[in-house]
Design a protein around this motif. Structure first.
Motif, short mmCIF file in Angstrom:
data_model
loop_
_atom_site.label_atom_id
_atom_site.label_comp_id
_atom_site.label_asym_id
_atom_site.label_seq_id
_atom_site.Cartn_x
_atom_site.Cartn_y
_atom_site.Cartn_z
N THR A 207 0.83 -1.20 0.00
CA THR A 207 0.00 0.00 0.00
C THR A 207 0.87 1.26 0.00
OG1 THR A 207 -1.76 -1.18 1.17
CG2 THR A 207 -1.81 1.23 1.26
N ILE A 208 1.96 1.22 0.74
CA ILE A 208 2.90 2.35 0.74
C ILE A 208 3.46 2.58 -0.66
CG2 ILE A 208 5.22 3.03 1.49
CD1 ILE A 208 4.53 1.86 4.25
N THR A 209 3.89 1.52 -1.32
CA THR A 209 4.48 1.70 -2.65
C THR A 209 3.43 2.18 -3.65
OG1 THR A 209 4.15 -0.65 -3.21
CG2 THR A 209 6.24 -0.03 -2.20
N ARG A 210 2.18 1.73 -3.50
CA ARG A 210 1.11 2.24 -4.39
C ARG A 210 0.89 3.73 -4.16
NH1 ARG A 210 -2.07 -2.65 -2.65
NH2 ARG A 210 -1.68 -4.24 -4.23
N ALA A 211 0.90 4.14 -2.89
CA ALA A 211 0.72 5.56 -2.59
C ALA A 211 1.86 6.39 -3.15
CB ALA A 211 0.60 5.75 -1.07
N GLN A 212 3.09 5.90 -3.02
CA GLN A 212 4.24 6.63 -3.53
C GLN A 212 4.18 6.73 -5.06
OE1 GLN A 212 7.25 4.19 -1.69
NE2 GLN A 212 7.57 5.65 -0.02
N THR A 213 3.74 5.66 -5.71
CA THR A 213 3.62 5.68 -7.17
C THR A 213 2.55 6.68 -7.60
OG1 THR A 213 4.33 3.38 -7.37
CG2 THR A 213 3.07 4.30 -9.21
N ALA A 214 1.40 6.66 -6.90
CA ALA A 214 0.32 7.60 -7.24
C ALA A 214 0.77 9.03 -7.06
CB ALA A 214 -0.91 7.31 -6.37
N PHE A 215 1.52 9.30 -6.00
CA PHE A 215 2.01 10.65 -5.77
C PHE A 215 2.99 11.06 -6.87
CE2 PHE A 215 5.01 13.72 -3.98
CZ PHE A 215 4.13 14.68 -3.49
N ALA A 216 3.88 10.14 -7.24
CA ALA A 216 4.85 10.44 -8.30
C ALA A 216 4.16 10.72 -9.63
CB ALA A 216 5.82 9.27 -8.46
N GLU A 217 2.97 10.12 -9.80
CA GLU A 217 2.22 10.32 -11.05
C GLU A 217 1.31 11.54 -10.99
OE1 GLU A 217 0.33 6.57 -11.57
OE2 GLU A 217 2.13 5.58 -12.38
N GLY A 218 1.36 12.27 -9.86
CA GLY A 218 0.65 13.55 -9.80
C GLY A 218 -0.53 13.63 -8.87
N GLU A 219 -0.89 12.54 -8.17
CA GLU A 219 -2.03 12.60 -7.25
C GLU A 219 -1.69 13.47 -6.04
OE1 GLU A 219 -5.24 12.86 -6.23
OE2 GLU A 219 -5.45 10.98 -7.39
N ARG A 220 -2.59 14.40 -5.73
CA ARG A 220 -2.36 15.29 -4.58
C ARG A 220 -3.57 15.35 -3.63
NH1 ARG A 220 1.77 14.48 -6.47
NH2 ARG A 220 3.45 15.89 -7.07
N ASP A 221 -4.65 14.68 -3.99
CA ASP A 221 -5.87 14.68 -3.17
C ASP A 221 -5.82 13.51 -2.20
OD1 ASP A 221 -8.52 14.23 -2.19
OD2 ASP A 221 -9.33 15.38 -3.87
N ALA A 222 -5.64 13.80 -0.90
CA ALA A 222 -5.46 12.75 0.09
C ALA A 222 -6.70 11.87 0.21
CB ALA A 222 -5.11 13.37 1.45
N ALA A 223 -7.87 12.48 0.23
CA ALA A 223 -9.11 11.70 0.40
C ALA A 223 -9.31 10.75 -0.78
CB ALA A 223 -10.29 12.65 0.54
N LYS A 224 -9.03 11.24 -1.97
CA LYS A 224 -9.20 10.41 -3.17
C LYS A 224 -8.23 9.24 -3.16
CE LYS A 224 -9.13 10.73 -8.23
NZ LYS A 224 -8.90 11.63 -9.39
N LEU A 225 -6.98 9.51 -2.80
CA LEU A 225 -5.99 8.44 -2.78
C LEU A 225 -6.30 7.43 -1.68
CD1 LEU A 225 -3.46 7.08 -3.77
CD2 LEU A 225 -2.09 8.71 -2.44
N ARG A 226 -6.72 7.91 -0.53
CA ARG A 226 -7.07 7.00 0.56
C ARG A 226 -8.22 6.09 0.14
NH1 ARG A 226 -10.35 5.83 4.74
NH2 ARG A 226 -9.33 5.15 6.67
N GLU A 227 -9.24 6.66 -0.49
CA GLU A 227 -10.39 5.86 -0.93
C GLU A 227 -9.94 4.76 -1.89
OE1 GLU A 227 -14.77 6.52 -3.08
OE2 GLU A 227 -13.38 8.20 -2.81
N HIS A 255 -4.14 17.97 1.36
CA HIS A 255 -3.32 18.12 0.14
C HIS A 255 -1.97 17.46 0.38
CE1 HIS A 255 -1.75 19.92 -3.53
NE2 HIS A 255 -0.68 20.26 -2.85
N LEU A 256 -1.60 16.55 -0.47
CA LEU A 256 -0.37 15.79 -0.32
C LEU A 256 0.83 16.59 -0.82
CD1 LEU A 256 -1.70 12.36 -1.66
CD2 LEU A 256 -1.59 13.15 0.73
N THR A 257 1.94 16.51 -0.06
CA THR A 257 3.20 17.12 -0.46
C THR A 257 4.32 16.09 -0.35
OG1 THR A 257 3.93 17.86 1.74
CG2 THR A 257 2.35 19.28 0.57
N GLU A 258 5.50 16.47 -0.76
CA GLU A 258 6.64 15.55 -0.68
C GLU A 258 6.93 15.11 0.75
OE1 GLU A 258 10.00 17.35 -2.52
OE2 GLU A 258 9.23 17.10 -4.57
N ASP A 259 6.65 15.96 1.73
CA ASP A 259 6.94 15.64 3.13
C ASP A 259 5.83 14.83 3.80
OD1 ASP A 259 9.41 16.92 3.14
OD2 ASP A 259 8.51 18.86 3.59
#
Length: 281
Positions: A207-227, A255-259
């Motif tokens: 799940t961590i690696t999926r989240a990191q991949t989604a972020f790298a591909e431009g996802e910034r909406d935390a609620a959407k990614l969590r869902e 809002h997701l950031t690098e940190d």
């Protein structure tokens, strides 16, 4: 030669006073036993900083709630001693419950808002128990530096906050997560996983690696990614939390950031699993 000391807080203090008188700095690694490569990395970090390194081995009853695994928590003093010495530990201390919780003791440390989220919601006794025992250990050992792993990131943040709030003269050092070859974060509780449960346990890391991949591909909406991540969560693994938080105050991030860090907690057939990571590895 490494020292193996059981109980005897007065003897512990005498030994450490001698080390300070000789100009040594004291490094400290607090453990509950079941030592593994993650603990080894903490001990090596202390030795690498030139410290006389103290390792405590104590299964702390104050941080376990009813029906948790206090009685079954891994305990193997001989194996723990061998690993601690191999990693560079100088003094391995095995306190008894009465050393840290004498009959007349009454005071507990409350961690505040940092302890009232993530693991603190489902385990309300957990962080007061950790803060109380760590403060006792800090006062007994009086280390110059204390080393904690980032797998327990919330614990690390709380202890750093406690040290600052109480003006403790100790540098609380956070060290990187150590993972097994398949990515599972190292934990003493991994020994309790049945072989057939291993693949489910890896859900947290996947799940961590999926989240990191989604972020790298431009996802910034935390609620959407969590869902999206929760929708892929498998049956048989009880999800406690899957949250995106800032690393300092552990507050929710919309809002997701690098940190931003992703935090996960789950139960698998009675075994507690936690993991976390920065969205940008």
């Amino acid at each position: 030669m490494a020292i193996r000391l059981h109980s005897h807080t007065a003897e512990l203090r005498r030994m450490l006073r001698e080390q300070r008188d000789q100009g040594e700095t004291i490094g400290f690694v607090a453990t509950m036993g079941g030592l593994h490569a993650g603990h080894q990395s903490l001990i090596e970090a202390s030795r690498g900083d030139g410290n006389f390194t103290v390792v405590s081995v104590f299964v702390n009853p104050a941080q376990f709630g009813p029906n948790e695994d206090f009685d079954s928590y891994p305990r193997d003093h001989d194996s723990d001693f061998e690993l601690a010495v191999e990693a560079g530990g100088d003094l391995i201390w095995y306190p008894e419950v009465e050393d840290l919780y004498p009959e007349e003791a009454q005071t507990m440390v409350q961690p505040g808002p940092l302890g009232q989220r993530l693991c603190g919601l489902s385990r309300p006794q957990f962080f007061p128990g950790i803060c109380t025992v760590v403060l006792k250990l800090f006062n007994l050992i009086q280390p110059h530096q204390a080393y904690f792993g980032a797998k327990d990131f919330q614990q690390l943040a709380i202890i750093q906050r406690m040290a600052a709030d109480f003006y403790l003269d100790v540098d609380v050092v956070g060290c990187p997560i150590v993972r097994e070859d398949d990515g599972l974060a190292m934990s003493s509780r991994n020994l309790k996983l049945e072989p057939e449960d291993r693949d489910l346990a890896l859900t947290l890391y996947r799940t961590i690696t999926r989240a990191q991949t989604a972020f790298a591909e431009g996802e910034r909406d935390a609620a959407k990614l969590r869902e999206a991540l929760v929708a892929e969560w498998p049956e048989g693994l009880e999800l406690d939390y899957l949250d995106f938080r800032d690393p300092e105050f552990l507050e929710d991030c919309a809002h997701l950031t690098e940190d931003t860090r992703i935090f996960l907690g789950a139960w698998l057939n009675g075994v507690r699993l936690i993991d976390n990571a920065r969205l940008t590895p």
